[in-house]
Design an enzyme around this catalytic site. Sequence first.
Site, PDB file in Angstrom:
ATOM      1  N   LYS A 110       0.828  -1.223   0.000  1.00 19.16           N
ATOM      2  CA  LYS A 110       0.000   0.000   0.000  1.00 19.16           C
ATOM      3  C   LYS A 110       0.858   1.266   0.000  1.00 19.16           C
ATOM      4  O   LYS A 110       0.591   2.195  -0.745  1.00 19.16           O
ATOM      5  CB  LYS A 110      -0.924   0.041   1.234  1.00 19.16           C
ATOM      6  CG  LYS A 110      -1.980  -1.027   1.271  1.00 19.16           C
ATOM      7  CD  LYS A 110      -2.977  -0.787   2.403  1.00 19.16           C
ATOM      8  CE  LYS A 110      -2.369  -0.747   3.784  1.00 19.16           C
ATOM      9  NZ  LYS A 110      -1.800  -2.033   4.252  1.00 19.16           N
ATOM     10  N   ARG A 130      -9.250   1.383   9.296  1.00 20.24           N
ATOM     11  CA  ARG A 130      -8.797   0.040   9.659  1.00 20.24           C
ATOM     12  C   ARG A 130      -9.825  -0.692  10.515  1.00 20.24           C
ATOM     13  O   ARG A 130      -9.600  -1.850  10.874  1.00 20.24           O
ATOM     14  CB  ARG A 130      -7.497   0.143  10.435  1.00 20.24           C
ATOM     15  CG  ARG A 130      -6.247  -0.050   9.558  1.00 20.24           C
ATOM     16  CD  ARG A 130      -5.137  -0.278  10.509  1.00 20.24           C
ATOM     17  NE  ARG A 130      -3.878  -0.769  10.134  1.00 20.24           N
ATOM     18  CZ  ARG A 130      -2.867  -0.074   9.628  1.00 20.24           C
ATOM     19  NH1 ARG A 130      -3.036   1.146   9.244  1.00 20.24           N
ATOM     20  NH2 ARG A 130      -1.688  -0.625   9.464  1.00 20.24           N
ATOM     21  N   ARG A 161      11.661  -5.526   3.970  1.00 22.97           N
ATOM     22  CA  ARG A 161      11.307  -4.116   3.781  1.00 22.97           C
ATOM     23  C   ARG A 161      12.212  -3.191   4.601  1.00 22.97           C
ATOM     24  O   ARG A 161      12.515  -3.456   5.755  1.00 22.97           O
ATOM     25  CB  ARG A 161       9.846  -3.919   4.200  1.00 22.97           C
ATOM     26  CG  ARG A 161       9.354  -2.514   3.957  1.00 22.97           C
ATOM     27  CD  ARG A 161       7.892  -2.511   3.805  1.00 22.97           C
ATOM     28  NE  ARG A 161       7.213  -2.780   5.081  1.00 22.97           N
ATOM     29  CZ  ARG A 161       5.991  -2.380   5.320  1.00 22.97           C
ATOM     30  NH1 ARG A 161       5.316  -1.725   4.399  1.00 22.97           N
ATOM     31  NH2 ARG A 161       5.411  -2.661   6.466  1.00 22.97           N
ATOM     32  N   ARG A 164      11.584  -1.543  10.080  1.00 24.68           N
ATOM     33  CA  ARG A 164      10.639  -1.082  11.101  1.00 24.68           C
ATOM     34  C   ARG A 164      10.523  -2.148  12.174  1.00 24.68           C
ATOM     35  O   ARG A 164      10.485  -3.334  11.858  1.00 24.68           O
ATOM     36  CB  ARG A 164       9.261  -0.858  10.466  1.00 24.68           C
ATOM     37  CG  ARG A 164       9.104   0.503   9.861  1.00 24.68           C
ATOM     38  CD  ARG A 164       7.863   0.619   9.006  1.00 24.68           C
ATOM     39  NE  ARG A 164       6.640   0.103   9.619  1.00 24.68           N
ATOM     40  CZ  ARG A 164       5.449   0.192   9.047  1.00 24.68           C
ATOM     41  NH1 ARG A 164       5.321   0.782   7.865  1.00 24.68           N
ATOM     42  NH2 ARG A 164       4.387  -0.291   9.619  1.00 24.68           N
ATOM     43  N   ARG A 206       0.107  -8.506  13.359  1.00 22.43           N
ATOM     44  CA  ARG A 206      -0.584  -7.479  12.566  1.00 22.43           C
ATOM     45  C   ARG A 206      -1.536  -8.130  11.557  1.00 22.43           C
ATOM     46  O   ARG A 206      -2.611  -7.600  11.275  1.00 22.43           O
ATOM     47  CB  ARG A 206       0.436  -6.591  11.836  1.00 22.43           C
ATOM     48  CG  ARG A 206       1.207  -5.698  12.803  1.00 22.43           C
ATOM     49  CD  ARG A 206       2.417  -5.099  12.157  1.00 22.43           C
ATOM     50  NE  ARG A 206       2.080  -4.096  11.157  1.00 22.43           N
ATOM     51  CZ  ARG A 206       2.883  -3.752  10.156  1.00 22.43           C
ATOM     52  NH1 ARG A 206       4.045  -4.338   9.991  1.00 22.43           N
ATOM     53  NH2 ARG A 206       2.508  -2.828   9.316  1.00 22.43           N
TER      54      ARG A 206
HETATM   55  P1  AMP Z   1       1.069   1.240   8.949  1.00 21.84           P
HETATM   56  O1  AMP Z   1       2.289   2.015   8.615  1.00 21.84           O
HETATM   57  O2  AMP Z   1      -0.139   1.689   8.194  1.00 21.84           O
HETATM   58  O3  AMP Z   1       1.274  -0.253   8.868  1.00 21.84           O
HETATM   59  O4  AMP Z   1       0.743   1.558  10.494  1.00 21.84           O
HETATM   60  C1  AMP Z   1       1.659   1.248  11.528  1.00 21.84           C
HETATM   61  C2  AMP Z   1       0.913   1.106  12.846  1.00 21.84           C
HETATM   62  O5  AMP Z   1       0.270   2.354  13.174  1.00 21.84           O
HETATM   63  C3  AMP Z   1      -0.208   0.085  12.855  1.00 21.84           C
HETATM   64  O6  AMP Z   1       0.245  -1.234  13.078  1.00 21.84           O
HETATM   65  C4  AMP Z   1      -1.085   0.614  13.993  1.00 21.84           C
HETATM   66  O7  AMP Z   1      -0.516   0.318  15.258  1.00 21.84           O
HETATM   67  C5  AMP Z   1      -0.992   2.117  13.784  1.00 21.84           C
HETATM   68  N1  AMP Z   1      -2.058   2.586  12.867  1.00 21.84           N
HETATM   69  C6  AMP Z   1      -1.899   3.148  11.636  1.00 21.84           C
HETATM   70  N2  AMP Z   1      -3.080   3.465  11.086  1.00 21.84           N
HETATM   71  C7  AMP Z   1      -4.025   3.084  11.981  1.00 21.84           C
HETATM   72  C8  AMP Z   1      -5.444   3.126  11.985  1.00 21.84           C
HETATM   73  N3  AMP Z   1      -6.138   3.602  10.948  1.00 21.84           N
HETATM   74  N4  AMP Z   1      -6.074   2.635  13.083  1.00 21.84           N
HETATM   75  C9  AMP Z   1      -5.406   2.146  14.151  1.00 21.84           C
HETATM   76  N5  AMP Z   1      -4.068   2.060  14.197  1.00 21.84           N
HETATM   77  C10 AMP Z   1      -3.369   2.525  13.125  1.00 21.84           C
END
Ligand code: AMP
Length: 217
Positions: free
Chosen positions: A17, A92, A128, A161, A172
Amino acid sequence: MSDRRVVILLGPPGAGKGTQAVRLSDGLGLPHVSTGDLFRENLSNDTELGRRAKGFMESGQLVPDELVLEMLFDRVSKPDCAEGYLLDGFPRTIPQAESLAERLGAETPRALLLEVDDALIVGRAAGRLICKGCGNIQHLEFSPPAKAGVCDACGGELQRRKDDEPDVVRERLAVYHEQTAPLVGFYENKGQLKRVNGDQKPDAVYADLVRCLEEAA
Ligand code: AMP
């Protein structure tokens, strides 16, 4: 109805994404709004929000809806989002999607689902790398840095990360299936979702995403 465009990129963590969002944002001329990036920014600036989100993020859990919604709606109220925006990592949960729908009113978002099997995800996440400086995403296998550990875009330091460690990725994915996957039905029932095969070369995925948006226009 306004002619603002709101595009939502859906898919499991590690489906690509972030990579596609950067290209699409450029191609569509819409700002890329990533809730994960916003949280990481808050973490590195050691803000109150960052401190509250940290534990959830590092263990692969979702940050509570109220924290996400306030941060997101604040971001999309900025002038650069007046013509629309591209959402990456939001919504989410069903309550997040409902809050977004309420905010958009008569506007119709376009959701694009990147489909990738779980088995592929854990391996992908392990390779990654993300730049500490500019947030550029590279991959040991798919877009290896010209010089090990150094970002091709800005020369900054590339790192894995914390939440890309295999155990956290599995957590996740479990969270994705339980809390985020129901959004597929949510948008499909409204006729607002298109599916794209995420298990292709990035250029092919991008072409499919653009085609879906053209069909939906
Ligand atoms: P991402 O980079 O989108 O994978 O987000 C990294 C982390 O940020 C996720 O694993 C969540 O802990 C938090 N996070 C990001 N976006 C959301 C969301 N829309 N709702 C809840 N937690 C989020």
